[in-house]
Design a protein around this motif. Sequence first.
Motif, PDB file in Angstrom:
ATOM      1  N   ARG A 161       0.839  -1.189   0.000  1.00  0.00           N
ATOM      2  CA  ARG A 161       0.000   0.000   0.000  1.00  0.00           C
ATOM      3  C   ARG A 161       0.882   1.249   0.000  1.00  0.00           C
ATOM      4  N   ARG A 162       0.344   2.290  -0.607  1.00  0.00           N
ATOM      5  CA  ARG A 162       1.009   3.578  -0.560  1.00  0.00           C
ATOM      6  C   ARG A 162      -0.047   4.648  -0.307  1.00  0.00           C
ATOM      7  N   GLU A 163       0.122   5.408   0.760  1.00  0.00           N
ATOM      8  CA  GLU A 163      -0.812   6.489   1.045  1.00  0.00           C
ATOM      9  C   GLU A 163      -0.367   7.725   0.278  1.00  0.00           C
ATOM     10  N   ILE A 164      -1.190   8.154  -0.675  1.00  0.00           N
ATOM     11  CA  ILE A 164      -0.873   9.309  -1.512  1.00  0.00           C
ATOM     12  C   ILE A 164      -1.140  10.603  -0.755  1.00  0.00           C
ATOM     13  N   ALA A 165      -2.194  10.601   0.030  1.00  0.00           N
ATOM     14  CA  ALA A 165      -2.597  11.727   0.880  1.00  0.00           C
ATOM     15  C   ALA A 165      -3.461  11.122   1.979  1.00  0.00           C
ATOM     16  N   PRO A 166      -3.699  11.836   3.077  1.00  0.00           N
ATOM     17  CA  PRO A 166      -4.574  11.275   4.111  1.00  0.00           C
ATOM     18  C   PRO A 166      -5.931  10.872   3.527  1.00  0.00           C
ATOM     19  N   GLY A 167      -6.253   9.593   3.624  1.00  0.00           N
ATOM     20  CA  GLY A 167      -7.501   9.083   3.086  1.00  0.00           C
ATOM     21  C   GLY A 167      -7.416   8.548   1.677  1.00  0.00           C
ATOM     22  N   ALA A 168      -6.288   8.738   0.995  1.00  0.00           N
ATOM     23  CA  ALA A 168      -6.117   8.283  -0.392  1.00  0.00           C
ATOM     24  C   ALA A 168      -5.027   7.217  -0.429  1.00  0.00           C
ATOM     25  N   VAL A 169      -5.378   6.015  -0.874  1.00  0.00           N
ATOM     26  CA  VAL A 169      -4.474   4.867  -0.808  1.00  0.00           C
ATOM     27  C   VAL A 169      -4.412   4.183  -2.172  1.00  0.00           C
ATOM     28  N   HIS A 170      -3.196   3.904  -2.614  1.00  0.00           N
ATOM     29  CA  HIS A 170      -2.951   3.162  -3.856  1.00  0.00           C
ATOM     30  C   HIS A 170      -2.410   1.788  -3.486  1.00  0.00           C
ATOM     31  N   VAL A 171      -3.059   0.748  -4.025  1.00  0.00           N
ATOM     32  CA  VAL A 171      -2.607  -0.621  -3.806  1.00  0.00           C
ATOM     33  C   VAL A 171      -2.308  -1.237  -5.175  1.00  0.00           C
ATOM     34  N   PRO A 172      -1.045  -1.344  -5.577  1.00  0.00           N
ATOM     35  CA  PRO A 172      -0.722  -1.918  -6.885  1.00  0.00           C
ATOM     36  C   PRO A 172      -1.023  -3.413  -6.944  1.00  0.00           C
ATOM     37  N   ARG A 173      -1.450  -3.855  -8.131  1.00  0.00           N
ATOM     38  CA  ARG A 173      -1.621  -5.270  -8.447  1.00  0.00           C
ATOM     39  C   ARG A 173      -2.516  -5.988  -7.429  1.00  0.00           C
ATOM     40  N   ARG A 222      -8.061  23.070  -9.018  1.00  0.00           N
ATOM     41  CA  ARG A 222      -7.385  22.222 -10.008  1.00  0.00           C
ATOM     42  C   ARG A 222      -5.888  22.505 -10.090  1.00  0.00           C
ATOM     43  N   ASN A 223      -5.431  23.460  -9.335  1.00  0.00           N
ATOM     44  CA  ASN A 223      -4.022  23.832  -9.373  1.00  0.00           C
ATOM     45  C   ASN A 223      -3.195  22.917  -8.477  1.00  0.00           C
ATOM     46  N   ARG A 224      -1.888  23.022  -8.574  1.00  0.00           N
ATOM     47  CA  ARG A 224      -1.008  22.294  -7.674  1.00  0.00           C
ATOM     48  C   ARG A 224      -1.306  22.665  -6.230  1.00  0.00           C
ATOM     49  N   PRO A 225      -0.963  21.795  -5.271  1.00  0.00           N
ATOM     50  CA  PRO A 225      -0.164  20.581  -5.425  1.00  0.00           C
ATOM     51  C   PRO A 225      -0.991  19.392  -5.909  1.00  0.00           C
ATOM     52  N   TRP A 226      -0.324  18.508  -6.665  1.00  0.00           N
ATOM     53  CA  TRP A 226      -0.911  17.243  -7.049  1.00  0.00           C
ATOM     54  C   TRP A 226       0.180  16.182  -7.099  1.00  0.00           C
ATOM     55  N   THR A 227      -0.258  14.938  -7.152  1.00  0.00           N
ATOM     56  CA  THR A 227       0.655  13.799  -7.257  1.00  0.00           C
ATOM     57  C   THR A 227       0.310  13.022  -8.511  1.00  0.00           C
ATOM     58  N   ASP A 228       1.301  12.761  -9.348  1.00  0.00           N
ATOM     59  CA  ASP A 228       1.118  11.930 -10.534  1.00  0.00           C
ATOM     60  C   ASP A 228       1.607  10.522 -10.237  1.00  0.00           C
ATOM     61  N   LEU A 229       0.809   9.520 -10.597  1.00  0.00           N
ATOM     62  CA  LEU A 229       1.213   8.139 -10.408  1.00  0.00           C
ATOM     63  C   LEU A 229       0.651   7.300 -11.537  1.00  0.00           C
ATOM     64  N   GLU A 230       1.274   6.174 -11.769  1.00  0.00           N
ATOM     65  CA  GLU A 230       0.794   5.257 -12.797  1.00  0.00           C
ATOM     66  C   GLU A 230      -0.156   4.258 -12.167  1.00  0.00           C
ATOM     67  N   LEU A 231      -1.330   4.115 -12.774  1.00  0.00           N
ATOM     68  CA  LEU A 231      -2.271   3.073 -12.385  1.00  0.00           C
ATOM     69  C   LEU A 231      -2.198   1.984 -13.440  1.00  0.00           C
ATOM     70  N   ALA A 232      -1.856   0.789 -13.017  1.00  0.00           N
ATOM     71  CA  ALA A 232      -1.701  -0.346 -13.927  1.00  0.00           C
ATOM     72  C   ALA A 232      -2.864  -1.315 -13.757  1.00  0.00           C
ATOM     73  N   SER A 233      -2.911  -2.304 -14.630  1.00  0.00           N
ATOM     74  CA  SER A 233      -3.971  -3.294 -14.578  1.00  0.00           C
ATOM     75  C   SER A 233      -3.948  -4.035 -13.243  1.00  0.00           C
ATOM     76  N   GLY A 234      -5.099  -4.101 -12.596  1.00  0.00           N
ATOM     77  CA  GLY A 234      -5.209  -4.758 -11.301  1.00  0.00           C
ATOM     78  C   GLY A 234      -5.061  -3.837 -10.111  1.00  0.00           C
ATOM     79  N   ASP A 235      -4.747  -2.556 -10.360  1.00  0.00           N
ATOM     80  CA  ASP A 235      -4.527  -1.629  -9.249  1.00  0.00           C
ATOM     81  C   ASP A 235      -5.837  -1.195  -8.607  1.00  0.00           C
ATOM     82  N   LEU A 236      -5.748  -0.973  -7.304  1.00  0.00           N
ATOM     83  CA  LEU A 236      -6.831  -0.434  -6.494  1.00  0.00           C
ATOM     84  C   LEU A 236      -6.441   0.964  -6.051  1.00  0.00           C
ATOM     85  N   PHE A 237      -7.381   1.907  -6.151  1.00  0.00           N
ATOM     86  CA  PHE A 237      -7.161   3.241  -5.604  1.00  0.00           C
ATOM     87  C   PHE A 237      -8.416   3.627  -4.840  1.00  0.00           C
TER      88      PHE A 237
END
Length: 216
Positions: A9-21, A159-174
């Motif tokens: 898991r990776r927490e992108i921001a408080p409450g926002a979580v990316h789980v690859p694959r 819509r302005n910065r700050p933002w985080t760019d990340l790759e979402l791949a097949s099977g990813d959960l956000f």
Amino acid sequence: MFDLPHAGRREIAPGAVHVPRWLDPATQRRLVEACQAWARGPVPARAATLPGGGRTSVRTVCLGWHWQPYRYSRTADDAGGGRVAALPDWLADLGRAGLAEARQATARSYRPDTALINFYDDAAKMGLHQDRDERTDAPVVSLSVGDSCLFRFGNTHSRNRPWTDLELASGDLFVFGGPARFAYHGVVRTYPGTAPAGVGLDFGRINITLRETGLS
């Protein structure tokens, strides 16, 4: 319930979580087959017409409630007027499992009643926007299958910065909920030819977002 593999898991921001694959290939194939069937009807996938007259570059089909900019209805008033297909229990279960994987406190009580399914070709993108048409702040669960994309996750103010760019791949959960529930987010581009073999989607990307509308 789904027996899914553990993934980092990776927490992108408080409450926002990316789980690859997070989704295994069999679950991805099941999602692709189901989404392709839903896209054929009873309400077919369509490019939504925006208030200014433009059309989205993604094609969308909905379950449970039909979304059109910027409201929900039980019938697809902008796509023939048919009643949308029901949201199946197994897909709602998958949403609860995703919240549990993201360690969201609302996982057990989560009752998604709509799914927005977006089909991206290699030219499709989605501008930064907030998911504000729901009458609840319950988390959004996002599942990706097929080609990878560059996903931009911003702040809750503009819509302005700050933002985080990340790759979402097949099977990813956000998952985004709590303080991040109303953050601006969008898809900058897709990467053609990046879909893994064996998931049933050789071209394009499918994104499924599960939500609670708060509507009765």
